[in-house]
Design a protein around this motif. Sequence first.
Motif, PDB file in Angstrom:
ATOM      1  N   ASP A 154      45.671  43.150  29.153  1.00  0.00           N
ATOM      2  CA  ASP A 154      45.087  41.908  29.678  1.00  0.00           C
ATOM      3  C   ASP A 154      44.632  42.157  31.124  1.00  0.00           C
ATOM      4  O   ASP A 154      45.442  42.534  31.973  1.00  0.00           O
ATOM      5  N   PRO A 155      43.365  41.973  31.447  1.00  0.00           N
ATOM      6  CA  PRO A 155      42.852  42.292  32.790  1.00  0.00           C
ATOM      7  C   PRO A 155      43.265  41.237  33.829  1.00  0.00           C
ATOM      8  O   PRO A 155      42.437  40.458  34.309  1.00  0.00           O
ATOM      9  N   THR A 156      44.556  41.216  34.148  1.00  0.00           N
ATOM     10  CA  THR A 156      45.086  40.245  35.125  1.00  0.00           C
ATOM     11  C   THR A 156      45.588  40.978  36.365  1.00  0.00           C
ATOM     12  O   THR A 156      46.312  41.973  36.250  1.00  0.00           O
ATOM     13  N   SER A 157      45.243  40.498  37.528  1.00  0.00           N
ATOM     14  CA  SER A 157      45.717  41.092  38.778  1.00  0.00           C
ATOM     15  C   SER A 157      47.213  40.833  38.956  1.00  0.00           C
ATOM     16  O   SER A 157      47.678  39.700  38.775  1.00  0.00           O
ATOM     17  N   PRO A 158      47.990  41.869  39.289  1.00  0.00           N
ATOM     18  CA  PRO A 158      49.418  41.637  39.575  1.00  0.00           C
ATOM     19  C   PRO A 158      49.630  40.601  40.670  1.00  0.00           C
ATOM     20  O   PRO A 158      50.549  39.784  40.591  1.00  0.00           O
ATOM     21  N   MET A 159      48.761  40.591  41.690  1.00  0.00           N
ATOM     22  CA  MET A 159      48.910  39.612  42.764  1.00  0.00           C
ATOM     23  C   MET A 159      48.631  38.197  42.280  1.00  0.00           C
ATOM     24  O   MET A 159      49.246  37.238  42.739  1.00  0.00           O
ATOM     25  N   ALA A 160      47.714  38.060  41.320  1.00  0.00           N
ATOM     26  CA  ALA A 160      47.463  36.738  40.757  1.00  0.00           C
ATOM     27  C   ALA A 160      48.690  36.223  40.016  1.00  0.00           C
ATOM     28  O   ALA A 160      49.012  35.030  40.058  1.00  0.00           O
ATOM     29  N   ALA A 161      49.412  37.145  39.360  1.00  0.00           N
ATOM     30  CA  ALA A 161      50.651  36.760  38.684  1.00  0.00           C
ATOM     31  C   ALA A 161      51.726  36.356  39.695  1.00  0.00           C
ATOM     32  O   ALA A 161      52.457  35.378  39.491  1.00  0.00           O
ATOM     33  N   VAL A 162      51.806  37.111  40.786  1.00  0.00           N
ATOM     34  CA  VAL A 162      52.738  36.745  41.861  1.00  0.00           C
ATOM     35  C   VAL A 162      52.380  35.367  42.406  1.00  0.00           C
ATOM     36  O   VAL A 162      53.250  34.517  42.650  1.00  0.00           O
TER      37      VAL A 162
END
Length: 559
Positions: free
Chosen positions: A435-443
């Motif tokens: 899934d092309p999700t930024s780790p920082m966006a998850a944080v």
Amino acid sequence: MYAIDQQNDHRTQQRAKLYRDTYPAFARWSEGYGVIQHRDETQVRVFDLCQQLLCTGRFRQIDEVLEILSAADRLATAAMWLVVHMTYTNKVNFNGSALDADDFKSNPQGHTGGSLNMVPAYAGYMVANRLAGITRSWLMGQGHCVAAIDAVNVLLQNLYPEQAERYPLSEQGLTQLARDFYSYAMADDGRPGVPLGSHVNPQTAGGLIEGGYLGFAELQYVHMPLPGERLVAFLSDGAFEEQRGSDWASRWWRAEDCGLVTPVMIANGRRIDQRSTMYQQGGLSWFYEHLEQNDFHPIAIDGRDPAAFIWGIFESEARLEACSAHIREGHMHYPVKLPYLIAETEKGYGFYGAGTNAAHGTPLPGNPSSDERSRNLFNEHAAKLFLPRSELELAISQIAQHEADNRVPEKHHALCMRNVRLQSPTEPQWHTEGDPTSPMAAVDTRFCEWHLANPDRRVRIGNPDELRSNRMGKTLDLLKHRVLKPEQGVAESIHGSVITALNEEAVVNAALGNKGGLNLVVSYEAFAMKMIGALRQEIIFARHQKALGRPPGWLSVPV
């Protein structure tokens, strides 16, 4: 201007004389004790404070207040006496008799001058708590002045168990204290062999930071107390040179989420191997103008007198409370001009060598263990600080009234007893592999969830660059930049939780100071390098607390 100053001085002298002539107890107190003297200005201020305490019903007669103020003079005197013994001697005589060559250390060490200057400040803090019936928190930026804190605490027996057992209020206990100071003793496991250090440490009753990095206390204090709490922060004129960013404290303080703060600069004219910018630019007069331009309200006090610190603490808090009330009523707007005490003194006041560069460390011209002149000077000047045991015990009984006031001792002040607990948010949103999700966006998403599950916890987001470019847009929109004049349509608020400044140390210390809440620091690696000193100091201090069986109860700060 000069004529007006003369008139003010004359009026101050006139008022002080009137109070002395009218109240015998006031006249007795005004005489001071030993090296502790009370200027006319301090006398007038203290008389006004006495009336305030009577009006609030805290005391019934002015004599009761003056007895406690006299006890402050004696406590400060005895603590200064103990400080010089900690630097120089292996023996403490409770009867004040002169010491012989064998009673002195072969290698005396200590930041004697700064510690002597801190004694009236810390003793004044203690007695201000007694007069108010409130246990304020304390913070000291110049951690190398720990001898002052330990001396006062040992005399009042405001100690953690390991120190209370080793340093009872006896000739043997005080002698052990002097021997342990800068002893470099090591236990078999390689740990320090005595519960004493050269800087503030977890065995210093109520200590919060080591203070080895001058200037970090200046950046943390405004973010420390929660509403309803009070903090007295002792700061260094040398730290003003070493770390920028403390000028912005008034930008961050809000009555809605900050407790009362009283910054106190010990202005003893620091000069070791260099002259400071402050003194090259025009000395304290320049510094007063600098503070006023940065939304502080500077207040000069006599840094040699514990009563001046006592008055200053009450005055600072009263001014801040009045400003807070005006803001609530809509009569004022932020920023509040934070009261800022400037305690003018000379390095090492009260002992030989005061005001000289030598006073920074060991002020005597030689080692008393081998130099007769230095030994005679020590005995002569220590005698001026000696307080008989009976007077010391009377002073202690006047000050140590915690049970009667139903308050905790200073070793258990609010800031050092943090125990933060959070309610867990709902299960996080998990992403599938690929899934092309930024780790920082998850944080970003998860931090917002933590905040929404714990809305009563104060938040500080440290940010020295662009939060949105670091994919923390949801956090920014929810918590907003803290500013004084929000722009329409921008994620800004008077009460925002995002502390943004182009000073990496300032933003990381905003988070480290907020030990009663929830924190996050977001930056680039290049910026983060300047934060490492502050983080290292906190990590080591917390590790030592854990080793002593008193682990800190604040939340870790993700960076």
